[in-house]
Design a protein around this motif. Structure first.
Motif, PDB file in Angstrom:
ATOM      1  N   GLU A  58     -79.723  27.520  39.925  1.00  0.00           N
ATOM      2  CA  GLU A  58     -79.264  26.649  38.836  1.00  0.00           C
ATOM      3  C   GLU A  58     -78.460  27.464  37.836  1.00  0.00           C
ATOM      4  OE1 GLU A  58     -82.750  25.235  40.729  1.00  0.00           O
ATOM      5  OE2 GLU A  58     -82.806  26.794  39.184  1.00  0.00           O
ATOM      6  N   PHE A  59     -78.968  28.649  37.498  1.00  0.00           N
ATOM      7  CA  PHE A  59     -78.288  29.470  36.503  1.00  0.00           C
ATOM      8  C   PHE A  59     -76.904  29.860  37.001  1.00  0.00           C
ATOM      9  CE2 PHE A  59     -77.835  32.199  32.978  1.00  0.00           C
ATOM     10  CZ  PHE A  59     -77.213  33.348  33.411  1.00  0.00           C
ATOM     11  N   VAL A  60     -76.841  30.328  38.244  1.00  0.00           N
ATOM     12  CA  VAL A  60     -75.560  30.763  38.800  1.00  0.00           C
ATOM     13  C   VAL A  60     -74.574  29.603  38.830  1.00  0.00           C
ATOM     14  CG1 VAL A  60     -74.433  31.598  40.888  1.00  0.00           C
ATOM     15  CG2 VAL A  60     -76.554  32.641  40.124  1.00  0.00           C
ATOM     16  N   GLU A  61     -75.060  28.448  39.226  1.00  0.00           N
ATOM     17  CA  GLU A  61     -74.182  27.282  39.317  1.00  0.00           C
ATOM     18  C   GLU A  61     -73.667  26.871  37.941  1.00  0.00           C
ATOM     19  OE1 GLU A  61     -72.612  25.921  41.520  1.00  0.00           O
ATOM     20  OE2 GLU A  61     -71.990  24.035  40.606  1.00  0.00           O
ATOM     21  N   THR A  62     -74.578  26.855  36.946  1.00  0.00           N
ATOM     22  CA  THR A  62     -74.154  26.508  35.593  1.00  0.00           C
ATOM     23  C   THR A  62     -73.091  27.476  35.105  1.00  0.00           C
ATOM     24  OG1 THR A  62     -76.416  25.778  35.182  1.00  0.00           O
ATOM     25  CG2 THR A  62     -74.992  26.029  33.267  1.00  0.00           C
ATOM     26  N   ARG A  63     -73.315  28.743  35.392  1.00  0.00           N
ATOM     27  CA  ARG A  63     -72.359  29.749  34.955  1.00  0.00           C
ATOM     28  C   ARG A  63     -71.031  29.590  35.674  1.00  0.00           C
ATOM     29  NH1 ARG A  63     -73.412  36.175  34.088  1.00  0.00           N
ATOM     30  NH2 ARG A  63     -74.061  35.705  31.960  1.00  0.00           N
ATOM     31  N   ARG A  64     -71.096  29.344  36.948  1.00  0.00           N
ATOM     32  CA  ARG A  64     -69.874  29.159  37.721  1.00  0.00           C
ATOM     33  C   ARG A  64     -69.036  28.034  37.140  1.00  0.00           C
ATOM     34  NH1 ARG A  64     -67.355  26.003  40.616  1.00  0.00           N
ATOM     35  NH2 ARG A  64     -68.998  24.424  40.492  1.00  0.00           N
ATOM     36  N   LYS A  65     -69.704  26.914  36.837  1.00  0.00           N
ATOM     37  CA  LYS A  65     -68.964  25.783  36.272  1.00  0.00           C
ATOM     38  C   LYS A  65     -68.298  26.166  34.967  1.00  0.00           C
ATOM     39  CE  LYS A  65     -72.103  22.244  37.758  1.00  0.00           C
ATOM     40  NZ  LYS A  65     -73.031  21.255  37.345  1.00  0.00           N
ATOM     41  N   ASP A 106     -78.215  19.432  20.007  1.00  0.00           N
ATOM     42  CA  ASP A 106     -78.791  20.309  21.024  1.00  0.00           C
ATOM     43  C   ASP A 106     -80.306  20.323  20.915  1.00  0.00           C
ATOM     44  OD1 ASP A 106     -79.046  23.816  21.585  1.00  0.00           O
ATOM     45  OD2 ASP A 106     -78.773  22.260  23.073  1.00  0.00           O
ATOM     46  N   ARG A 107     -80.788  20.450  19.680  1.00  0.00           N
ATOM     47  CA  ARG A 107     -82.234  20.504  19.500  1.00  0.00           C
ATOM     48  C   ARG A 107     -82.889  19.182  19.885  1.00  0.00           C
ATOM     49  NH1 ARG A 107     -80.802  23.491  15.212  1.00  0.00           N
ATOM     50  NH2 ARG A 107     -80.837  21.742  13.776  1.00  0.00           N
ATOM     51  N   ILE A 108     -82.232  18.095  19.500  1.00  0.00           N
ATOM     52  CA  ILE A 108     -82.794  16.785  19.833  1.00  0.00           C
ATOM     53  C   ILE A 108     -82.856  16.621  21.348  1.00  0.00           C
ATOM     54  CG2 ILE A 108     -82.444  14.296  19.730  1.00  0.00           C
ATOM     55  CD1 ILE A 108     -81.105  14.663  17.063  1.00  0.00           C
ATOM     56  N   ASP A 157     -80.545  16.913  35.262  1.00  0.00           N
ATOM     57  CA  ASP A 157     -79.119  16.702  34.997  1.00  0.00           C
ATOM     58  C   ASP A 157     -78.777  16.980  33.549  1.00  0.00           C
ATOM     59  OD1 ASP A 157     -78.735  13.906  37.290  1.00  0.00           O
ATOM     60  OD2 ASP A 157     -78.520  16.060  37.549  1.00  0.00           O
ATOM     61  N   MET A 158     -79.642  16.518  32.668  1.00  0.00           N
ATOM     62  CA  MET A 158     -79.402  16.758  31.253  1.00  0.00           C
ATOM     63  C   MET A 158     -79.309  18.258  30.986  1.00  0.00           C
ATOM     64  SD  MET A 158     -79.242  14.278  29.036  1.00  0.00           S
ATOM     65  CE  MET A 158     -80.170  14.488  27.528  1.00  0.00           C
ATOM     66  N   LEU A 213     -76.434  19.934  28.163  1.00  0.00           N
ATOM     67  CA  LEU A 213     -76.683  21.008  27.198  1.00  0.00           C
ATOM     68  C   LEU A 213     -75.624  22.122  27.229  1.00  0.00           C
ATOM     69  CD1 LEU A 213     -80.555  21.389  27.243  1.00  0.00           C
ATOM     70  CD2 LEU A 213     -79.129  20.290  25.551  1.00  0.00           C
ATOM     71  N   PRO A 214     -75.253  22.599  28.435  1.00  0.00           N
ATOM     72  CA  PRO A 214     -74.255  23.675  28.430  1.00  0.00           C
ATOM     73  C   PRO A 214     -72.955  23.267  27.739  1.00  0.00           C
ATOM     74  CG  PRO A 214     -75.239  23.516  30.583  1.00  0.00           C
ATOM     75  CD  PRO A 214     -75.736  22.354  29.793  1.00  0.00           C
ATOM     76  N   VAL A 215     -72.532  22.028  27.932  1.00  0.00           N
ATOM     77  CA  VAL A 215     -71.276  21.596  27.311  1.00  0.00           C
ATOM     78  C   VAL A 215     -71.412  21.616  25.792  1.00  0.00           C
ATOM     79  CG1 VAL A 215     -69.592  19.748  27.146  1.00  0.00           C
ATOM     80  CG2 VAL A 215     -70.719  20.187  29.295  1.00  0.00           C
TER      81      VAL A 215
END
Lengths: 402, 419
Positions: free
Chosen positions: B168-175, B257-259, B315-316, B321-323
């Protein structure tokens, strides 16, 4: 079901009122009184209804009624009352007996109880029940005069019987296990459901924060402002919707609770059977031992060790006259005993028959009611989801206009 | 006597207000004066000589830098622009783990397809690691100090709980890295940057990196080495407003983000309870005869709800969150650019004062500075507008995503909760 009271009469518990009064110990107390309204209905013709009669009862009187019915009709699975104190609450729900929501749910529960009794083919014909509905004054005295408290079996006796009974009807044993497990599973269910409700409440309410942030954010945006603002509004709606949803779910929980308490009623019938069976077994045992004694005395042989035998050996035998007298007494007792045994047997068989008939009736009722409850629960969930879809779709639209 | 800083002479650029906003107007707008390669913009020779023309064929002439930027911004790709007019495509994919004696790290494949003359080949495929992206970003910031460089995903994994090598981390970073490069690609100035070119094409990036360190880059020195000693007289209202906006914006995003995190947490706790809830119905079903079917049914439904909810939370976490965080980083970058802009203006004012005092004619320095400031102003406005639009579309995109997920969740409920 043709003759049951419910068909002839409309019964409602229409109101609840807080009252203060002095109780038996002359101490001020606050309690809630419930208004029972009844109206005779002519099944044939419409519009031909009798006048509405009404009277006030409090919870303790309902309890008295139920105790009377349980004792007087031990072979019937007597409908349970709604809970005395609020159990299985989730955090927002108050555990206070005076809380209006609790009182309201109890009012519904009491009405349900009366309707159940009124639609029971046996119970509805009871005079005390009728008087409960119609006669405000002097009802308590009437109940006490029946002396039902004397007929009640002591708990200790019942417990003893449960452990010692040798040959209960297998069906009752199974039923007992079933009701134990039913009680356990429904309690568990209600507990978890309360936790689930709590969590769900949290999820919805946090979304309300979105409403606030979006509003604040929209203040600094130009083109995005309107969209954000209206989306925020929808988030608020979403957060608020949970209150109604969970209130509706309480109704479902109440339906389950009724059957939780019904399990106790089932167990009561089983206990009665065990008690009667035990009684029967004891009587039979007693009879057997008496017969044996008689035989021993008559033949002079001591087959079993007994204190009598020992003492007679030590101190000399009794005279023939004494022996004759004893035998006479025993024979009388045996005679009595045999008659008693016969009648007990009959009683026992009757009990089993009528109890089992009512149990079958109960099973059908239970299956029907619970199926409906599950269906309405599912419907509730679907409607909750539809509302969710609605809100998010609206929010989505707002976002698309940003 | 020192005079107050005059409004910028109109020898070249128009004032901010007079300049038509590039994105607000359609492409049929009359072309303003055009492009001169400025000293701080390392354009390959070819562009300077080339005849720049807009997609619709209208020629462009070159004079002052500032409004040229507005021109280029009209070339700025928005999401609606035809794909055919784009001549550079970059993708980041195929992450691979490398285990060496000293360290373990991940590389990503960066694929380029282009018809631009600056590139020798029409296609490239190279492997890059996060360090390389970081290097690129720093280089871009150095060489294009007045431009807003897109943010990179965070370098360090703060949580400590997250596995650096988890899928998941690698994929998020890749995106995020993919988005980073795409944003640069879409930028009319940044995409022509030499370092960017090298990044996309060089087989051995480390060699080039070492070389780059030795050279003292001439670019941007006028802006880069401005000391903080200059005090700003008055910040134009627009920038003060932008600064305030960015502050509030970051704040609000932080709150969201916090919410969102809180919601996810609550949802997971809800999930835990649901997971216990379902099986109880099953147990009950085992107890009953007639009711066992509906009871099992309910149990199964609840199970499905759990799955759907799990997906929603995932998905969230992975998309939403990253966006958010990315935009917060973006806002930070922008604020830095604003600061630089302030510094430039301060320097300009000071120098202007100095000039006035000395009564010398030293147009060069102020002009340089002035040019810089112009550029900053223009870019800032353009980028801000750009960001808004990006924001709109992005927001819409991932909100739709969020809604779509809520929908999915809900539709699961629907399909499944029928006794």
């Amino acid at each position: 079901m043709e003759d049951c009271l419910a068909k002839k009469m409309e019964i409602t518990v229409s109101e609840a009122e807080k009252r203060t009064g002095r109780n038996a110990m002359n101490i001020q107390e606050t309690y809630t009184a419930y208004l029972i309204e009844t109206r005779a209905v002519e099944s044939q013709s419409e519009g031909q209804c009798g006048p509405v009669e009404s009277l006030w009862r409090r919870y303790s009187e309902f309890e008295l009624l139920r105790n009377y019915l349980s004792v007087t009709y031990p072979h019937i699975v007597v409908p349970p009352l709604p809970e005395k104190r609020a159990d299985f609450v989730w955090h927002k729900l108050s555990a206070d007996n005076m809380d209006p929501d609790f009182v309201e749910r109890r009012r519904i529960g009491l009405e349900n109880f009366l309707l159940r009794v009124a639609s029971h083919p046996v119970l509805c014909q009871d005079k005390i029940f009728y008087a409960f509905l119609m006669q405000e004054g002097g009802w308590k005295e009437m109940v006490n005069e029946t002396g039902f408290q004397l007929k009640a079996d002591s708990r200790l006796k019942a417990l003893n019987a449960t452990f010692r009974v040798k040959n209960p009807d297998k069906r009752f044993t199974e039923l007992k296990h079933y009701s134990d497990e039913l009680q356990s599973v429904i309690s568990h269910l209600l507990r978890v459901r309360a936790r689930v409700a709590d969590r769900l409440y949290g999820v919805y309410k946090v979304h309300g924060n979105y409403g606030r942030v979006f509003s604040e954010w929209s203040a600094i945006e130009k083109e995005m402002g309107d969209g954000l603002q209206s989306a925020g509004h929808h988030m608020d709606v979403y957060a608020a919707s949970i209150d109604d949803i969970l209130e509706e779910e309480e109704h479902y929980a109440d339906q389950l609770k009724e059957y939780l308490f019904y399990a106790e009623a089932l167990r009561a019938v089983c206990r009665k059977h065990e008690l009667m069976q035990y009684d029967l077994e004891m009587a039979a045992q007693d009879l057997t031992s008496k017969k044996q004694q008689c035989e021993e005395l008559a033949t002079g042989t001591v087959r079993t060790f007994s204190l009598k035998g020992m003492t007679s050996k030590l101190f000399g035998q009794e005279t023939p006259e004494q022996r004759e007298a004893k035998i006479k007494v025993l024979e009388e007792q045996i005679q009595e005993g045999e008659e008693q045994l016969k009648s007990k047997n009959l009683e026992g068989r009757d009990f089993v028959k009528s109890a089992w008939a009512d149990i079958e009736r109960f099973k059908e009722q239970k299956n029907h009611d619970l199926k409906e409850a599950l269906i309405s629960y599912a419907v509730m969930q679907i409607s909750m989801c539809k509302k969710g879809i609605q809100v998010w779709t609206n929010a989505k639209e707002c976002f698309s206009k940003m | 006597a020192a005079s107050a800083p005059k409004p910028l002479p109109s020898s070249g650029p128009k004032s901010l207000r007079e300049m038509p906003h590039p994105l607000a107007t359609s492409s049929s707008e009359e072309m303003g004066p055009a492009l001169t390669p400025s000293p701080d913009l390392l354009l390959p020779r070819s562009i300077a000589d080339k005849d720049l023309s807009l997609p619709n064929g209208t020629p462009v002439d070159t004079s002052s830098p500032a409004s040229s930027s507005s021109l280029l911004n009209r070339l700025q790709l928005d999401d609606d622009l035809d794909v055919e007019t784009r001549d550079l495509f970059v993708t980041v994919d195929d992450p691979k783990k490398h285990v060496c004696t000293m360290e373990t790290y991940i590389t990503y494949r960066v694929t380029t397809k282009t018809t631009r003359a600056e590139f020798d080949l029409p296609e490239y495929s190279v492997r890059r690691r996060y360090q390389d992206f970081d290097w690129l970003r720093n280089k871009l910031e150095e060489s294009q100090p007045t431009h807003l460089i897109p943010p990179l995903p965070e370098k360090f994994v703060v949580k400590g709980v997250v596995d650096r090598f988890s899928e998941e981390f690698v994929e998020t970073r890749r995106k995020a890295l993919d988005k980073f490069l795409k944003r640069i690609t879409d930028h009319p100035v940044l995409s022509f940057n030499e370092h960017f070119n090298i990044f996309l094409t060089a087989k051995d990036l480390s060699a080039y990196k070492k070389q780059g360190m030795a050279l003292l880059s001439k670019m941007g020195e006028s802006v880069k080495y401005v000391t903080g000693g200059y005090k700003l007289r008055s910040r134009p209202l627009e920038f003060a407003a932008i600064g305030d906006y960015l502050d509030t914006f970051s704040l609000k995003l932080g709150t969201i983000d916090r919410i969102a995190q809180r919601i996810i947490k609550e949802q997971l706790e809800y999930l835990v309870e649901l997971r216990e809830y379902g099986p109880v119905y099953s147990t009950w079903g085992g107890l009953e005869v007639e009711l066992s079917e509906p009871l099992e049914g309910v149990s199964a439904c609840i199970g499905n709800c759990c799955t759907a909810l799990e997906e929603l939370s995932e998905d969230m976490t992975e998309d939403f969150l990253p966006v958010l965080r990315e935009y917060i980083l973006y806002a930070e970058s922008m604020k830095n650019v604003l600061k630089k802009r302030d510094q430039v203006q301060a320097e300009y004012e000071a120098k202007l004062e100095a000039v006035a005092l000395r009564r010398e004619d030293r147009p060069k320095v102020p002009t340089d500075v002035e040019k810089c400031q112009d550029r900053v102003e223009c870019f800032n406005a353009d980028l801000k507008a750009d960001m808004e639009r990006w924001q709109n579309n992005k927001r819409q995109d991932f909100r739709q995503l969020l809604m779509g997920m809520a929908d999915k969740n809900i539709q699961y409920y629907e399909k499944v909760c029928v006794t």
